[in-house]
Design an enzyme around this catalytic site. Structure first.
Site, mmCIF file in Angstrom:
data_model
loop_
_atom_site.group_PDB
_atom_site.id
_atom_site.type_symbol
_atom_site.label_atom_id
_atom_site.label_comp_id
_atom_site.label_asym_id
_atom_site.label_seq_id
_atom_site.Cartn_x
_atom_site.Cartn_y
_atom_site.Cartn_z
ATOM 1 N N HIS A 1 0.809 -1.212 0.000
ATOM 2 C CA HIS A 1 0.000 0.000 0.000
ATOM 3 C C HIS A 1 0.848 1.270 0.000
ATOM 4 O O HIS A 1 0.332 2.356 -0.264
ATOM 5 C CB HIS A 1 -0.992 0.000 1.178
ATOM 6 C CG HIS A 1 -0.385 0.218 2.513
ATOM 7 N ND1 HIS A 1 -0.079 -0.799 3.386
ATOM 8 C CD2 HIS A 1 -0.034 1.369 3.164
ATOM 9 C CE1 HIS A 1 0.411 -0.312 4.509
ATOM 10 N NE2 HIS A 1 0.456 1.012 4.397
ATOM 11 N N ASP B 1 0.246 -7.724 1.364
ATOM 12 C CA ASP B 1 0.650 -6.335 1.579
ATOM 13 C C ASP B 1 2.176 -6.210 1.608
ATOM 14 O O ASP B 1 2.754 -5.511 2.449
ATOM 15 C CB ASP B 1 0.045 -5.767 2.863
ATOM 16 C CG ASP B 1 0.120 -4.236 2.916
ATOM 17 O OD1 ASP B 1 0.317 -3.619 1.850
ATOM 18 O OD2 ASP B 1 0.019 -3.665 4.025
ATOM 19 N N SER C 1 4.601 2.601 7.745
ATOM 20 C CA SER C 1 4.307 1.423 6.938
ATOM 21 C C SER C 1 5.503 1.030 6.080
ATOM 22 O O SER C 1 6.120 1.872 5.416
ATOM 23 C CB SER C 1 3.105 1.689 6.027
ATOM 24 O OG SER C 1 1.943 1.839 6.797
#
Length: 498
Positions: free
Chosen positions: A227, A260, A342
Protein backbone atom coordinates in the site's frame (compact mmCIF):
# COMPACT_ATOMS: atom_id res chain seq x y z
CA UNK A 1 19.88 28.51 102.52
CA UNK A 2 21.90 31.55 101.52
CA UNK A 3 21.06 34.70 99.60
CA UNK A 4 23.33 36.82 97.53
CA UNK A 5 23.48 40.59 97.66
CA UNK A 6 22.78 41.86 94.13
CA UNK A 7 23.62 45.52 94.87
CA UNK A 8 20.31 46.48 96.48
CA UNK A 9 20.18 48.17 99.93
CA UNK A 10 19.41 45.79 102.77
CA UNK A 11 16.94 47.30 105.29
CA UNK A 12 17.99 47.74 108.90
CA UNK A 13 16.24 46.36 111.91
CA UNK A 14 12.99 48.18 112.67
CA UNK A 15 14.25 49.41 116.06
CA UNK A 16 17.83 50.20 115.04
CA UNK A 17 19.15 53.71 115.85
CA UNK A 18 20.44 56.02 113.17
CA UNK A 19 23.88 55.43 111.70
CA UNK A 20 26.63 57.72 112.99
CA UNK A 21 28.67 59.82 110.60
CA UNK A 22 31.07 57.98 108.33
CA UNK A 23 34.72 58.36 109.28
CA UNK A 24 37.02 59.92 106.68
CA UNK A 25 38.45 57.61 104.02
CA UNK A 26 42.18 57.35 103.85
CA UNK A 27 43.49 58.83 100.60
CA UNK A 28 45.68 55.82 99.91
CA UNK A 29 42.72 53.50 99.46
CA UNK A 30 40.11 54.95 97.10
CA UNK A 31 36.83 53.13 97.10
CA UNK A 32 36.30 50.64 94.32
CA UNK A 33 32.92 50.29 92.64
CA UNK A 34 30.96 47.22 93.55
CA UNK A 35 30.31 44.84 90.70
CA UNK A 36 26.59 44.71 91.01
CA UNK A 37 24.16 44.99 88.11
CA UNK A 38 21.93 47.46 89.92
CA UNK A 39 22.56 51.22 90.04
CA UNK A 40 21.28 51.65 93.63
CA UNK A 41 17.51 51.43 93.77
CA UNK A 42 15.62 52.56 96.77
CA UNK A 43 15.62 50.35 99.89
CA UNK A 44 12.65 48.18 100.60
CA UNK A 45 10.60 49.18 103.63
CA UNK A 46 11.75 47.69 106.96
CA UNK A 47 9.80 44.79 108.30
CA UNK A 48 7.68 45.37 111.34
CA UNK A 49 8.09 43.67 114.65
CA UNK A 50 5.17 41.36 113.87
CA UNK A 51 7.08 39.90 110.88
CA UNK A 52 10.00 38.77 113.04
CA UNK A 53 8.83 35.16 113.41
CA UNK A 54 9.16 34.66 109.64
CA UNK A 55 12.92 34.78 110.06
CA UNK A 56 12.78 31.48 111.92
CA UNK A 57 12.23 29.54 108.65
CA UNK A 58 15.95 29.63 107.88
CA UNK A 59 18.62 28.65 110.37
CA UNK A 60 21.22 31.13 109.23
CA UNK A 61 21.20 34.27 107.11
CA UNK A 62 24.40 35.31 105.42
CA UNK A 63 25.13 38.57 103.69
CA UNK A 64 27.66 39.10 100.96
CA UNK A 65 30.75 40.94 102.19
CA UNK A 66 31.83 44.19 100.54
CA UNK A 67 34.71 43.55 98.15
CA UNK A 68 37.05 46.25 99.49
CA UNK A 69 37.99 47.40 103.04
CA UNK A 70 38.05 51.07 102.06
CA UNK A 71 34.27 51.48 102.13
CA UNK A 72 32.80 53.71 104.93
CA UNK A 73 32.27 52.04 108.32
CA UNK A 74 28.96 52.75 110.01
CA UNK A 75 28.74 52.66 113.75
CA UNK A 76 27.45 49.55 115.42
CA UNK A 77 23.74 49.62 116.01
CA UNK A 78 22.18 48.46 119.17
CA UNK A 79 19.28 46.08 118.92
CA UNK A 80 16.59 46.77 121.40
CA UNK A 81 14.82 43.91 122.92
CA UNK A 82 11.55 42.92 121.38
CA UNK A 83 8.89 43.76 123.94
CA UNK A 84 7.23 40.43 123.29
CA UNK A 85 10.42 38.36 123.56
CA UNK A 86 12.30 37.21 126.68
CA UNK A 87 15.18 39.39 127.90
CA UNK A 88 17.67 36.59 127.49
CA UNK A 89 17.11 36.65 123.68
CA UNK A 90 18.07 40.28 123.19
CA UNK A 91 20.90 40.86 120.72
CA UNK A 92 23.86 42.86 122.17
CA UNK A 93 25.26 45.76 120.27
CA UNK A 94 28.69 45.50 118.61
CA UNK A 95 31.19 48.29 118.41
CA UNK A 96 33.64 48.69 115.49
CA UNK A 97 36.95 47.09 116.23
CA UNK A 98 40.04 49.19 116.62
CA UNK A 99 41.55 47.79 113.46
CA UNK A 100 39.08 49.69 111.25
CA UNK A 101 36.38 48.82 108.77
CA UNK A 102 34.87 46.43 108.06
CA UNK A 103 33.60 45.08 111.39
CA UNK A 104 33.04 41.38 111.83
CA UNK A 105 29.57 40.11 110.97
CA UNK A 106 27.08 40.23 113.82
CA UNK A 107 26.48 37.12 115.85
CA UNK A 108 23.02 35.61 115.91
CA UNK A 109 22.71 34.03 119.30
CA UNK A 110 19.61 31.94 118.78
CA UNK A 111 16.64 31.17 116.49
CA UNK A 112 14.27 34.05 115.86
CA UNK A 113 16.53 36.72 117.32
CA UNK A 114 16.83 39.92 115.26
CA UNK A 115 20.22 40.33 113.65
CA UNK A 116 22.42 43.35 113.40
CA UNK A 117 21.57 45.88 110.73
CA UNK A 118 23.40 45.50 107.42
CA UNK A 119 24.91 48.66 106.00
CA UNK A 120 23.39 49.82 102.76
CA UNK A 121 25.46 48.97 99.71
CA UNK A 122 26.83 51.99 97.91
CA UNK A 123 25.30 52.77 94.57
CA UNK A 124 27.06 51.08 91.69
CA UNK A 125 28.81 53.55 89.42
CA UNK A 126 27.08 54.16 86.08
CA UNK A 127 28.74 52.28 83.30
CA UNK A 128 29.41 53.67 79.86
CA UNK A 129 27.28 52.03 77.16
CA UNK A 130 29.66 52.94 74.37
CA UNK A 131 32.32 50.64 75.73
CA UNK A 132 29.76 47.88 76.08
CA UNK A 133 28.63 48.24 72.45
CA UNK A 134 32.21 48.22 71.29
CA UNK A 135 32.88 45.12 73.34
CA UNK A 136 29.83 43.39 71.85
CA UNK A 137 30.91 44.29 68.32
CA UNK A 138 34.41 43.08 69.02
CA UNK A 139 33.02 39.85 70.42
CA UNK A 140 30.84 39.41 67.32
CA UNK A 141 33.82 39.98 65.06
CA UNK A 142 35.90 37.54 67.02
CA UNK A 143 33.08 34.99 66.97
CA UNK A 144 32.67 35.43 63.22
CA UNK A 145 36.37 34.96 62.71
CA UNK A 146 36.39 31.89 64.89
CA UNK A 147 33.36 30.48 63.01
CA UNK A 148 35.00 31.05 59.63
CA UNK A 149 38.19 29.46 60.84
CA UNK A 150 36.33 26.45 62.21
CA UNK A 151 34.39 26.08 58.93
CA UNK A 152 37.58 26.20 56.88
CA UNK A 153 39.22 23.69 59.24
CA UNK A 154 36.20 21.35 58.99
CA UNK A 155 36.20 21.58 55.19
CA UNK A 156 39.89 20.79 55.06
CA UNK A 157 39.38 17.86 57.41
CA UNK A 158 36.39 16.62 55.37
CA UNK A 159 38.37 16.55 52.13
CA UNK A 160 40.59 13.87 53.58
CA UNK A 161 37.89 11.17 53.71
CA UNK A 162 34.82 12.40 51.78
CA UNK A 163 34.68 13.31 48.12
CA UNK A 164 32.01 15.41 46.39
CA UNK A 165 29.23 13.64 44.47
CA UNK A 166 29.07 16.41 41.89
CA UNK A 167 30.62 15.49 38.52
CA UNK A 168 31.62 18.36 36.33
CA UNK A 169 31.17 18.23 32.58
CA UNK A 170 34.92 18.11 32.19
CA UNK A 171 34.97 14.67 33.80
CA UNK A 172 32.63 13.13 31.17
CA UNK A 173 34.50 10.57 29.05
CA UNK A 174 35.38 12.01 25.70
CA UNK A 175 34.85 8.68 23.86
CA UNK A 176 31.48 7.57 25.25
CA UNK A 177 30.34 4.27 23.71
CA UNK A 178 26.92 2.66 23.95
CA UNK A 179 26.85 -1.02 24.76
CA UNK A 180 25.65 -3.43 22.05
CA UNK A 181 22.00 -4.29 22.43
CA UNK A 182 20.90 -0.88 23.68
CA UNK A 183 18.22 0.93 21.69
CA UNK A 184 20.70 3.63 20.74
CA UNK A 185 23.24 1.09 19.49
CA UNK A 186 20.65 -0.87 17.50
CA UNK A 187 19.23 2.31 15.99
CA UNK A 188 22.68 3.61 15.03
CA UNK A 189 23.40 0.37 13.16
CA UNK A 190 20.01 0.04 11.47
CA UNK A 191 19.24 3.63 10.45
CA UNK A 192 21.67 3.76 7.48
CA UNK A 193 19.81 0.78 5.94
CA UNK A 194 16.32 2.28 6.32
CA UNK A 195 14.94 4.68 3.71
CA UNK A 196 11.97 7.01 3.39
CA UNK A 197 9.90 6.20 0.29
CA UNK A 198 8.08 8.94 -1.59
CA UNK A 199 5.50 7.73 -4.07
CA UNK A 200 3.79 9.93 -6.64
CA UNK A 201 1.10 8.78 -9.02
CA UNK A 202 1.35 9.28 -12.75
CA UNK A 203 -1.91 11.23 -12.97
CA UNK A 204 -2.27 14.94 -13.47
CA UNK A 205 -2.86 15.47 -9.77
CA UNK A 206 0.45 13.91 -8.86
CA UNK A 207 -1.01 12.34 -5.72
CA UNK A 208 1.12 10.12 -3.57
CA UNK A 209 2.30 9.45 -0.09
CA UNK A 210 5.20 8.68 2.17
CA UNK A 211 6.22 5.37 3.66
CA UNK A 212 9.29 3.43 4.67
CA UNK A 213 11.40 0.55 3.37
CA UNK A 214 14.66 -1.19 4.23
CA UNK A 215 17.56 -2.71 2.32
CA UNK A 216 16.90 -6.39 1.60
CA UNK A 217 20.11 -7.26 -0.26
CA UNK A 218 23.25 -5.69 -1.71
CA UNK A 219 21.73 -5.60 -5.21
CA UNK A 220 19.58 -2.68 -4.12
CA UNK A 221 16.25 -4.41 -3.43
CA UNK A 222 14.06 -2.57 -0.93
CA UNK A 223 11.35 -4.39 1.04
CA UNK A 224 8.19 -2.46 1.92
CA UNK A 225 4.37 -2.60 1.98
CA UNK A 226 2.26 -2.84 -1.12
CA UNK A 227 0.00 0.00 0.00
CA UNK A 228 3.03 2.33 0.22
CA UNK A 229 3.79 2.03 -3.50
CA UNK A 230 0.35 1.16 -4.92
CA UNK A 231 -0.36 4.74 -6.05
CA UNK A 232 2.86 4.89 -8.12
CA UNK A 233 2.78 1.32 -9.45
CA UNK A 234 1.27 2.30 -12.81
CA UNK A 235 3.16 5.16 -14.41
CA UNK A 236 4.13 6.95 -11.22
CA UNK A 237 7.52 7.79 -9.69
CA UNK A 238 9.29 6.47 -6.64
CA UNK A 239 12.31 7.68 -4.69
CA UNK A 240 14.12 6.40 -1.61
CA UNK A 241 16.02 8.77 0.69
CA UNK A 242 18.41 7.39 3.31
CA UNK A 243 19.51 8.83 6.63
CA UNK A 244 22.64 10.35 5.08
CA UNK A 245 20.41 12.54 2.93
CA UNK A 246 21.17 10.77 -0.36
CA UNK A 247 18.16 10.01 -2.55
CA UNK A 248 17.77 7.38 -5.28
CA UNK A 249 15.08 6.68 -7.84
CA UNK A 250 13.38 3.30 -7.62
CA UNK A 251 10.99 1.06 -9.54
CA UNK A 252 8.56 -1.68 -8.57
CA UNK A 253 9.81 -5.25 -8.98
CA UNK A 254 6.65 -6.95 -7.73
CA UNK A 255 3.64 -6.50 -5.46
CA UNK A 256 1.50 -8.88 -3.42
CA UNK A 257 -1.79 -7.23 -2.49
CA UNK A 258 -2.99 -10.09 -0.30
CA UNK A 259 0.22 -10.14 1.72
CA UNK A 260 0.65 -6.34 1.58
CA UNK A 261 4.28 -6.84 0.54
CA UNK A 262 6.17 -5.11 -2.28
CA UNK A 263 9.75 -5.15 -3.54
CA UNK A 264 11.47 -2.12 -5.11
CA UNK A 265 14.87 -1.81 -6.74
CA UNK A 266 17.09 1.26 -6.72
CA UNK A 267 17.82 2.23 -10.34
CA UNK A 268 21.35 3.36 -9.50
CA UNK A 269 22.10 1.40 -6.35
CA UNK A 270 25.25 2.60 -4.58
CA UNK A 271 27.97 0.21 -3.58
CA UNK A 272 28.34 -0.82 0.00
CA UNK A 273 24.66 -1.20 0.84
CA UNK A 274 24.17 -2.99 4.16
CA UNK A 275 21.05 -5.18 4.21
CA UNK A 276 19.39 -5.58 7.57
CA UNK A 277 19.73 -9.07 9.09
CA UNK A 278 16.50 -11.10 9.14
CA UNK A 279 15.40 -12.79 12.34
CA UNK A 280 13.04 -15.72 12.97
CA UNK A 281 9.51 -14.50 13.65
CA UNK A 282 8.41 -18.01 14.70
CA UNK A 283 10.65 -17.76 17.76
CA UNK A 284 9.38 -14.38 18.91
CA UNK A 285 7.77 -14.41 22.36
CA UNK A 286 5.23 -12.09 23.90
CA UNK A 287 7.12 -9.54 25.96
CA UNK A 288 10.19 -9.39 23.68
CA UNK A 289 11.51 -5.89 23.10
CA UNK A 290 10.77 -4.23 19.77
CA UNK A 291 12.20 -1.25 17.91
CA UNK A 292 10.31 0.36 15.03
CA UNK A 293 11.95 2.68 12.50
CA UNK A 294 10.06 4.77 10.00
CA UNK A 295 8.79 8.15 8.85
CA UNK A 296 5.55 8.75 10.78
CA UNK A 297 3.67 11.66 9.21
CA UNK A 298 6.74 12.32 7.07
CA UNK A 299 9.19 12.58 9.99
CA UNK A 300 12.03 10.48 8.61
CA UNK A 301 14.39 8.37 10.71
CA UNK A 302 12.04 8.15 13.69
CA UNK A 303 12.77 5.42 16.23
CA UNK A 304 10.17 4.10 18.68
CA UNK A 305 10.28 1.22 21.11
CA UNK A 306 7.90 -1.24 22.75
CA UNK A 307 7.32 -4.96 23.15
CA UNK A 308 5.55 -7.81 21.40
CA UNK A 309 2.11 -7.60 23.00
CA UNK A 310 0.54 -10.54 21.11
CA UNK A 311 1.25 -13.08 18.38
CA UNK A 312 -0.81 -14.64 15.60
CA UNK A 313 -3.24 -11.73 15.63
CA UNK A 314 -5.56 -12.08 12.58
CA UNK A 315 -5.66 -8.73 10.77
CA UNK A 316 -7.40 -7.74 7.57
CA UNK A 317 -6.47 -4.29 6.30
CA UNK A 318 -7.15 -2.28 3.17
CA UNK A 319 -4.61 -0.43 1.07
CA UNK A 320 -6.57 2.81 1.10
CA UNK A 321 -7.21 2.73 -2.66
CA UNK A 322 -10.25 0.47 -2.75
CA UNK A 323 -8.19 -2.54 -3.77
CA UNK A 324 -8.23 -6.00 -2.25
CA UNK A 325 -7.76 -6.43 1.47
CA UNK A 326 -4.61 -7.96 2.87
CA UNK A 327 -4.63 -10.67 5.52
CA UNK A 328 -1.93 -11.47 8.00
CA UNK A 329 -1.39 -13.43 11.17
CA UNK A 330 0.34 -10.42 12.61
CA UNK A 331 2.80 -9.63 15.35
CA UNK A 332 1.15 -7.10 17.63
CA UNK A 333 3.33 -4.42 19.21
CA UNK A 334 2.82 -1.37 21.38
CA UNK A 335 5.74 0.45 19.75
CA UNK A 336 4.36 3.70 18.40
CA UNK A 337 3.40 3.17 14.73
CA UNK A 338 1.70 5.85 12.66
CA UNK A 339 0.97 6.56 8.98
CA UNK A 340 4.39 6.74 7.35
CA UNK A 341 5.80 3.87 9.43
CA UNK A 342 4.31 1.42 6.94
CA UNK A 343 6.92 -0.79 5.29
CA UNK A 344 9.54 -0.05 7.90
CA UNK A 345 11.31 -2.73 9.90
CA UNK A 346 10.25 -4.00 13.31
CA UNK A 347 13.47 -5.06 15.01
CA UNK A 348 14.23 -7.22 18.01
CA UNK A 349 16.74 -6.28 20.71
CA UNK A 350 19.62 -7.66 18.63
CA UNK A 351 18.73 -5.50 15.62
CA UNK A 352 17.32 -8.32 13.46
CA UNK A 353 14.14 -7.75 11.47
CA UNK A 354 11.22 -9.74 12.87
CA UNK A 355 8.41 -8.02 10.95
CA UNK A 356 7.30 -5.33 8.51
CA UNK A 357 5.14 -2.63 10.07
CA UNK A 358 1.89 -2.64 8.15
CA UNK A 359 -1.25 -1.58 10.04
CA UNK A 360 -2.58 0.11 13.15
CA UNK A 361 -5.78 -0.22 15.14
CA UNK A 362 -7.80 2.97 14.85
CA UNK A 363 -10.30 4.26 17.40
CA UNK A 364 -13.10 3.66 14.86
CA UNK A 365 -12.50 -0.08 15.23
CA UNK A 366 -11.04 -0.70 11.78
CA UNK A 367 -7.57 -1.70 10.65
CA UNK A 368 -5.48 0.21 8.15
CA UNK A 369 -3.40 3.30 7.53
CA UNK A 370 -5.91 6.02 8.32
CA UNK A 371 -4.69 9.34 9.66
CA UNK A 372 -5.59 8.36 13.21
CA UNK A 373 -2.63 8.40 15.57
CA UNK A 374 -1.15 5.46 17.43
CA UNK A 375 -3.18 4.04 20.30
CA UNK A 376 -0.55 1.43 21.15
CA UNK A 377 -1.86 -1.31 18.84
CA UNK A 378 0.34 -1.79 15.79
CA UNK A 379 0.63 -4.83 13.55
CA UNK A 380 3.54 -6.20 11.57
CA UNK A 381 3.77 -8.91 8.94
CA UNK A 382 5.96 -11.73 10.35
CA UNK A 383 9.31 -11.60 8.58
CA UNK A 384 9.28 -15.34 7.78
CA UNK A 385 6.19 -14.81 5.66
CA UNK A 386 7.51 -11.56 4.17
CA UNK A 387 10.81 -13.23 3.21
CA UNK A 388 9.03 -16.01 1.30
CA UNK A 389 6.91 -13.47 -0.55
CA UNK A 390 9.94 -11.26 -1.34
CA UNK A 391 11.89 -14.18 -2.78
CA UNK A 392 8.96 -15.11 -5.02
CA UNK A 393 8.50 -11.51 -6.20
CA UNK A 394 12.22 -11.09 -7.00
CA UNK A 395 12.16 -14.41 -8.86
CA UNK A 396 8.94 -14.08 -10.89
CA UNK A 397 7.48 -10.64 -10.14
CA UNK A 398 4.22 -12.30 -9.02
CA UNK A 399 3.01 -13.54 -5.66
CA UNK A 400 2.05 -17.14 -4.98
CA UNK A 401 -0.64 -17.93 -2.39
CA UNK A 402 -1.44 -21.23 -0.68
CA UNK A 403 -5.15 -22.12 -0.89
CA UNK A 404 -7.60 -24.79 0.33
CA UNK A 405 -9.94 -24.54 -2.65
CA UNK A 406 -13.03 -23.35 -0.76
CA UNK A 407 -14.95 -20.08 -0.41
CA UNK A 408 -15.73 -19.09 3.19
CA UNK A 409 -18.04 -16.49 4.71
CA UNK A 410 -15.99 -13.35 5.47
CA UNK A 411 -18.60 -11.53 7.53
CA UNK A 412 -19.59 -13.78 10.41
CA UNK A 413 -17.30 -14.07 13.42
CA UNK A 414 -17.22 -16.10 16.62
CA UNK A 415 -18.34 -19.57 15.53
CA UNK A 416 -15.59 -20.33 12.99
CA UNK A 417 -15.21 -19.99 9.22
CA UNK A 418 -18.27 -21.34 7.45
CA UNK A 419 -17.94 -22.68 3.89
CA UNK A 420 -20.40 -20.72 1.73
CA UNK A 421 -23.21 -22.37 -0.21
CA UNK A 422 -22.10 -20.69 -3.44
CA UNK A 423 -18.80 -19.29 -4.61
CA UNK A 424 -17.99 -16.00 -6.37
CA UNK A 425 -19.91 -15.54 -9.60
CA UNK A 426 -22.16 -18.55 -8.95
CA UNK A 427 -19.16 -20.89 -9.01
CA UNK A 428 -19.02 -23.85 -6.64
CA UNK A 429 -17.93 -22.87 -3.13
CA UNK A 430 -15.76 -26.02 -2.94
CA UNK A 431 -13.46 -26.36 -5.95
CA UNK A 432 -13.99 -29.79 -7.55
CA UNK A 433 -11.01 -32.04 -6.93
CA UNK A 434 -9.35 -29.24 -4.98
CA UNK A 435 -7.62 -29.52 -1.57
CA UNK A 436 -10.84 -29.04 0.47
CA UNK A 437 -12.81 -31.47 -1.71
CA UNK A 438 -10.10 -34.11 -1.36
CA UNK A 439 -10.18 -33.61 2.46
CA UNK A 440 -13.97 -34.26 2.47
CA UNK A 441 -15.18 -30.71 3.19
CA UNK A 442 -18.63 -29.61 1.95
CA UNK A 443 -20.65 -26.37 1.79
CA UNK A 444 -22.06 -25.53 5.24
CA UNK A 445 -19.15 -27.04 7.15
CA UNK A 446 -17.71 -24.73 9.82
CA UNK A 447 -13.91 -24.78 10.12
CA UNK A 448 -12.92 -24.27 13.80
CA UNK A 449 -9.24 -25.22 13.80
CA UNK A 450 -6.34 -24.96 11.38
CA UNK A 451 -2.79 -26.07 12.11
CA UNK A 452 -3.40 -26.09 15.86
CA UNK A 453 -4.84 -22.51 15.90
CA UNK A 454 -8.43 -21.72 16.76
CA UNK A 455 -10.46 -20.22 13.92
CA UNK A 456 -13.26 -17.77 14.67
CA UNK A 457 -13.88 -16.18 11.24
CA UNK A 458 -13.08 -16.27 7.53
CA UNK A 459 -10.30 -13.61 7.75
CA UNK A 460 -8.67 -15.57 10.59
CA UNK A 461 -8.65 -18.73 8.45
CA UNK A 462 -7.05 -16.92 5.48
CA UNK A 463 -4.44 -15.32 7.74
CA UNK A 464 -3.43 -18.76 9.03
CA UNK A 465 -3.42 -20.36 5.57
CA UNK A 466 -1.07 -17.67 4.25
CA UNK A 467 1.49 -18.40 6.92
CA UNK A 468 2.17 -21.68 5.07
CA UNK A 469 3.48 -22.61 1.66
CA UNK A 470 1.75 -24.42 -1.19
CA UNK A 471 2.08 -28.18 -0.71
CA UNK A 472 2.09 -28.08 3.11
CA UNK A 473 -0.07 -30.69 4.88
CA UNK A 474 -2.10 -29.10 7.63
CA UNK A 475 -4.50 -30.61 10.16
CA UNK A 476 -7.96 -29.09 9.96
CA UNK A 477 -10.97 -29.38 12.31
CA UNK A 478 -14.56 -28.68 11.23
CA UNK A 479 -18.11 -29.17 12.50
CA UNK A 480 -20.93 -30.77 10.60
CA UNK A 481 -24.39 -31.46 11.97
CA UNK A 482 -23.18 -30.78 15.52
CA UNK A 483 -20.29 -33.24 15.23
CA UNK A 484 -16.57 -32.27 15.26
CA UNK A 485 -14.38 -33.86 12.62
CA UNK A 486 -10.58 -33.65 12.14
CA UNK A 487 -8.86 -34.26 8.82
CA UNK A 488 -5.73 -33.24 6.87
CA UNK A 489 -5.62 -30.93 3.89
CA UNK A 490 -2.73 -30.48 1.42
CA UNK A 491 -2.56 -26.83 0.38
CA UNK A 492 -2.79 -25.88 -3.27
CA UNK A 493 -1.56 -22.62 -4.86
CA UNK A 494 -2.71 -19.57 -6.71
CA UNK A 495 -0.45 -17.25 -8.65
CA UNK A 496 -1.04 -13.50 -8.85
CA UNK A 497 -3.64 -11.23 -7.33
CA UNK A 498 -6.31 -11.46 -10.04
Amino acid sequence: MSTENEGKAVPGDPAAPSVPPTPPVPPSAPPAPEAGPSSGPESSPAPTAQEAPAAQEAPTVQTAQPPHAAQPAPAAAEHPTDPGAPASHAAPAHAAPAGGWPPPPPTVPSWGTPHAPVPAAPAAPRKRTGGLVAAVLAAALVAGGIGGGIGYWAAERGDDGISSTTVSSGETPASFKRDPGTVAAVAATALPSVGTIKAKSGGSQGEGGTGTGFVYDQEGHILTNNHVVASAADGGTLSVTFSDGKSYDAEVVGRAEGYDVAVLKLTNAPKGLEPLPLGDSDKVAVGDSTIAIGAPFGLSNTVTTGIISAKNRPVASGDGTGGSNSYMSALQTDASINPGNSGGPLLDASGAVIGINSAIQSTSGGFGQSQAGSIGLGFAIPVNQAKNVAQQLIKTGKPVYPVIGATVNMNDKGEGAEIAERGTGSTPSVTPNGPAAKAGLKPGDVITGFGGHQIDSGPTLISEIWTHKPGDSVEITYERDGRSVTTTVVLGERTGDS
